[in-house]
Design an enzyme around this catalytic site. Structure first.
Site, PDB file in Angstrom:
ATOM      1  N   THR A   1       0.823  -1.207   0.000  1.00  0.00           N
ATOM      2  CA  THR A   1       0.000   0.000   0.000  1.00  0.00           C
ATOM      3  C   THR A   1       0.858   1.258   0.000  1.00  0.00           C
ATOM      4  OG1 THR A   1      -1.755  -1.137   1.194  1.00  0.00           O
ATOM      5  CG2 THR A   1      -1.755   1.256   1.312  1.00  0.00           C
ATOM      6  N   CYS A   2       1.843   1.309   0.868  1.00  0.00           N
ATOM      7  CA  CYS A   2       2.610   2.549   1.060  1.00  0.00           C
ATOM      8  C   CYS A   2       3.244   3.031  -0.246  1.00  0.00           C
ATOM      9  CB  CYS A   2       3.680   2.321   2.128  1.00  0.00           C
ATOM     10  SG  CYS A   2       4.709   3.762   2.399  1.00  0.00           S
TER      11      CYS A   2
ATOM     12  N   TYR B   1      -6.474  10.407   9.243  1.00  0.00           N
ATOM     13  CA  TYR B   1      -5.299  10.732   8.425  1.00  0.00           C
ATOM     14  C   TYR B   1      -5.661  10.885   6.941  1.00  0.00           C
ATOM     15  CZ  TYR B   1      -1.784   8.997  11.873  1.00  0.00           C
ATOM     16  OH  TYR B   1      -0.976   8.791  12.946  1.00  0.00           O
TER      17      TYR B   1
HETATM   18  P1  NDP Z   1      -8.350   6.532  10.650  1.00  0.00           P
HETATM   19  O1  NDP Z   1      -8.559   5.412  11.587  1.00  0.00           O
HETATM   20  O2  NDP Z   1      -7.223   7.459  10.854  1.00  0.00           O
HETATM   21  O3  NDP Z   1      -9.662   7.403  10.552  1.00  0.00           O
HETATM   22  C1  NDP Z   1     -10.896   6.838  10.242  1.00  0.00           C
HETATM   23  C2  NDP Z   1     -11.908   7.958  10.188  1.00  0.00           C
HETATM   24  O4  NDP Z   1     -13.115   7.437   9.680  1.00  0.00           O
HETATM   25  C3  NDP Z   1     -12.210   8.539  11.548  1.00  0.00           C
HETATM   26  O5  NDP Z   1     -12.402   9.918  11.404  1.00  0.00           O
HETATM   27  C4  NDP Z   1     -13.504   7.825  11.926  1.00  0.00           C
HETATM   28  O6  NDP Z   1     -14.328   8.607  12.747  1.00  0.00           O
HETATM   29  C5  NDP Z   1     -14.167   7.706  10.588  1.00  0.00           C
HETATM   30  N1  NDP Z   1     -15.138   6.613  10.531  1.00  0.00           N
HETATM   31  C6  NDP Z   1     -14.968   5.316  10.841  1.00  0.00           C
HETATM   32  N2  NDP Z   1     -16.088   4.624  10.588  1.00  0.00           N
HETATM   33  C7  NDP Z   1     -16.991   5.492  10.105  1.00  0.00           C
HETATM   34  C8  NDP Z   1     -18.324   5.395   9.675  1.00  0.00           C
HETATM   35  N3  NDP Z   1     -18.950   4.230   9.690  1.00  0.00           N
HETATM   36  N4  NDP Z   1     -18.952   6.516   9.276  1.00  0.00           N
HETATM   37  C9  NDP Z   1     -18.302   7.694   9.259  1.00  0.00           C
HETATM   38  N5  NDP Z   1     -17.031   7.860   9.644  1.00  0.00           N
HETATM   39  C10 NDP Z   1     -16.391   6.773  10.076  1.00  0.00           C
HETATM   40  O7  NDP Z   1      -8.325   5.818   9.222  1.00  0.00           O
HETATM   41  P2  NDP Z   1      -7.783   6.250   7.827  1.00  0.00           P
HETATM   42  O8  NDP Z   1      -8.566   5.459   6.855  1.00  0.00           O
HETATM   43  O9  NDP Z   1      -7.735   7.723   7.685  1.00  0.00           O
HETATM   44  O10 NDP Z   1      -6.292   5.722   7.862  1.00  0.00           O
HETATM   45  C11 NDP Z   1      -6.024   4.357   8.201  1.00  0.00           C
HETATM   46  C12 NDP Z   1      -4.718   4.255   8.908  1.00  0.00           C
HETATM   47  O11 NDP Z   1      -3.665   4.377   7.974  1.00  0.00           O
HETATM   48  C13 NDP Z   1      -4.467   5.362   9.912  1.00  0.00           C
HETATM   49  O12 NDP Z   1      -5.014   5.078  11.175  1.00  0.00           O
HETATM   50  C14 NDP Z   1      -2.987   5.410   9.964  1.00  0.00           C
HETATM   51  O13 NDP Z   1      -2.542   4.471  10.904  1.00  0.00           O
HETATM   52  C15 NDP Z   1      -2.570   5.029   8.570  1.00  0.00           C
HETATM   53  N6  NDP Z   1      -2.193   6.206   7.763  1.00  0.00           N
HETATM   54  C16 NDP Z   1      -1.111   6.931   8.126  1.00  0.00           C
HETATM   55  C17 NDP Z   1      -0.743   8.036   7.394  1.00  0.00           C
HETATM   56  C18 NDP Z   1       0.445   8.831   7.813  1.00  0.00           C
HETATM   57  O14 NDP Z   1       1.238   8.343   8.583  1.00  0.00           O
HETATM   58  N7  NDP Z   1       0.587  10.075   7.344  1.00  0.00           N
HETATM   59  C19 NDP Z   1      -1.484   8.463   6.226  1.00  0.00           C
HETATM   60  C20 NDP Z   1      -2.614   7.636   5.953  1.00  0.00           C
HETATM   61  C21 NDP Z   1      -2.943   6.553   6.697  1.00  0.00           C
HETATM   62  P3  NDP Z   1     -14.305   8.490  14.342  1.00  0.00           P
HETATM   63  O15 NDP Z   1     -13.112   9.254  14.816  1.00  0.00           O
HETATM   64  O16 NDP Z   1     -15.601   9.073  14.733  1.00  0.00           O
HETATM   65  O17 NDP Z   1     -14.215   7.019  14.654  1.00  0.00           O
END
Ligand code: NDP
Length: 453
Positions: free
Chosen positions: A42-43, A177
């Site tokens: 993925t990265c 993120y």
């Molecule tokens: P995250 O876990 O960071 O964020 C998920 C987001 O989706 C949260 O805001 C969450 O809200 C929301 N969410 C979850 N379920 C629902 C739903 N059913 N309806 C609406 N909103 C929802 O996930 P990402 O997909 O952004 O990234 C995945 C992982 O990848 C990250 O946690 C990180 O570890 C990694 N990553 C790291 C990066 C970096 O280092 N720069 C860049 C991209 C990814 P709520 O807070 O309310 O649960």
């Protein structure tokens, strides 16, 4: 000679799996690795690397806009998406090649195929059966679709890298993120962006001051924020796709980008045939030594759903290979892992938030908010926040948080100090580099508040 075809078989050629395979081979093990989609995972292919290239592209637009304030007679022209996509894809292809060569040079056998379990020591790989004494599962994760009507109309992060043109209007759903990074880079490239998320502030789990500063920065970038919104449905509408929420919000855009989290990539792996139990959402729970419920089968990286960051997966994969084959048993620490969100400007942090530190005992909070020199001239509303969280009794700096230009670059160095156990007084006696924003981390003398205890 071992009764198995290989000493180690790694399933998944992403950052964690490739590192583990390569290091194990360097220790003399007979290693194979299978990858069904793309080397580097993925990265390299649909994550950190192409995303960061697009972040750079967005930042160039910002720089071009600011240049006039510094005396340059430049005009920001239109952006050529196809040219950026070609440059991005060429760099990804170059890195793919490097990953493949690294494995070849290390003497690792590569399978460009899916691997599934037949039994605890046997895998089927591209129509062939192979056996291995030990197996590492490093299959990563995949983007999740929310369970709402019309969810299939939304783009997932992988799709964004195959778009042929910049959508004019985009709704980004999520507050983590990926949502923030894509909202910011698409806005930077010129799209109109609405960000819809369910919390009062984005980045749940991050420091509250940083979350507030992030919301302000996103607004300053021209992104329309819609906090406290739970998605209800997506549907086709005149002029694009409509997103509605349970709170009554209704927005239409050309594209909806879904960024609501990721799921472990374990379905169809045949884990039950190997006697491996899965946990929440299909992740593979592991011991402190990365062992699954089968002591000779290990799991690393996002599939374990612990701290889903590439450098964490590589560090753990490396330590596992050293432990199994290098006669140097060790564990990689996942304490004080620095992390960054590549928005414009970016945010970065290491260690504890104010809220977490306060739960452990009395803590001193130091905060600086300022306009960096570049923006006193450019007059862009891009302010910087820097924050230190200090344990009152031990004096150790427990956490550092920043939102502002170069936050990720600065935080890497701060992380070394925090991992080494530096105290506030160590920070204070460190001489700053002037004029920089980073020097603020060593010149914060006045406590903002005391919390906890
Ligand atoms: P995250 O876990 O960071 O964020 C998920 C987001 O989706 C949260 O805001 C969450 O809200 C929301 N969410 C979850 N379920 C629902 C739903 N059913 N309806 C609406 N909103 C929802 O996930 P990402 O997909 O952004 O990234 C995945 C992982 O990848 C990250 O946690 C990180 O570890 C990694 N990553 C790291 C990066 C970096 O280092 N720069 C860049 C991209 C990814 P709520 O807070 O309310 O649960």
């Amino acid at each position: 000679m071992s009764q198995y075809d290989f000493d180690l078989f790694v399933i998944g050629g992403g950052s964690g799996g490739v590192r583990c395979a390569r290091i194990a081979a360097g220790h003399g093990a007979r290693v194979a690795v299978a990858e069904e989609r793309f080397w580097g995972g993925t990265c390299v292919n649909v994550g950190c690397v192409p995303k960061k290239i697009m972040v750079h592209a967005a930042e160039y637009g910002q720089w071009a806009e600011e240049a006039a304030a510094f005396g340059w007679e430049t005009v920001r022209g239109p952006h050529d998406w196809a040219k950026l996509a070609a440059a991005r894809d060429a760099e990804v292809a170059r890195l793919n090649g490097i990953y493949e060569r690294l494995l070849g040079n290390a003497g690792v056998t590569r399978f460009d195929a899916r691997a599934t379990f037949i039994d605890p020591h046997t895998l089927e790989v591209g129509g062939r059966r192979v056996t291995a004494e030990r197996i590492v599962i490093a299959v990563g994760g995949k983007p999740m679709r929310p369970e709402i009507p019309g969810a299939e109309l939304g783009l997932l992060s992988d799709d964004l890298f195959s778009l042929k043109a910049l959508p004019r209007r985009v709704i980004v759903a999520g507050g983590g993120y990926i949502a923030l990074e894509f909202a910011s880079l698409l806005r930077g490239l010129g799209a109109e962006v609405d960000l819809v998320y369910r919390q009062p502030l984005p980045l749940r789990g991050f420091d509250e001051d940083l979350r507030e500063a992030m919301a302000e920065a996103l607004i300053n970038q021209g992104i329309r924020l819609h906090p406290g919104q739970e998605m209800a449905a997506l549907e086709r509408a005149e002029g694009g796709i409509r997103l509605t929420t349970r709170q009554g919000l209704s927005l239409v855009a050309d594209q909806v980008k879904l960024a609501v989290g990721r799921l472990p990539n374990t379905s169809g792996l045949g884990l039950e045939k190997a006697g491996i139990e899965t946990g929440r959402s299909g992740c593979i729970p592991v011991t402190a030594d990365q062992a699954t419920t089968q002591p000779h089968i290990f799991a690393i990286g996002d599939v374990t759903d612990q701290l889903n960051l590439t450098p964490v997966a590589t560090a753990i994969g490396h330590a596992l290979a050293d432990t199994l084959f290098g006669k140097t048993p060790r564990r990689a620490s996942i304490q004080n892992v620095p992390t960054a969100v590549f928005t414009s400007p970016p945010a970065a942090m290491v260690g504890l938030t104010e809220e977490a530190a306060a739960r452990l005992g009395p803590a001193e909070i130091y905060i600086a908010r300022f306009t960096p020199m570049r923006h006193t001239i450019s007059r862009q509303p891009r302010r910087t926040l820097m924050k230190l969280v200090v344990a009152e009794r031990t004096r150790r700096v427990l956490g550092a948080h920043m939102l502002g230009e170069d936050a990720a670059e600065i935080m890497q160095g701060i992380a070394v100090a925090i991992v080494a156990g530096a105290t506030k007084e160590d920070f204070d006696r460190t001489v700053g580099i002037h004029p920089t924003a980073a020097e603020e981390f060593v010149t914060m003398r006045t406590m903002t508040r005391r919390v906890g205890g």
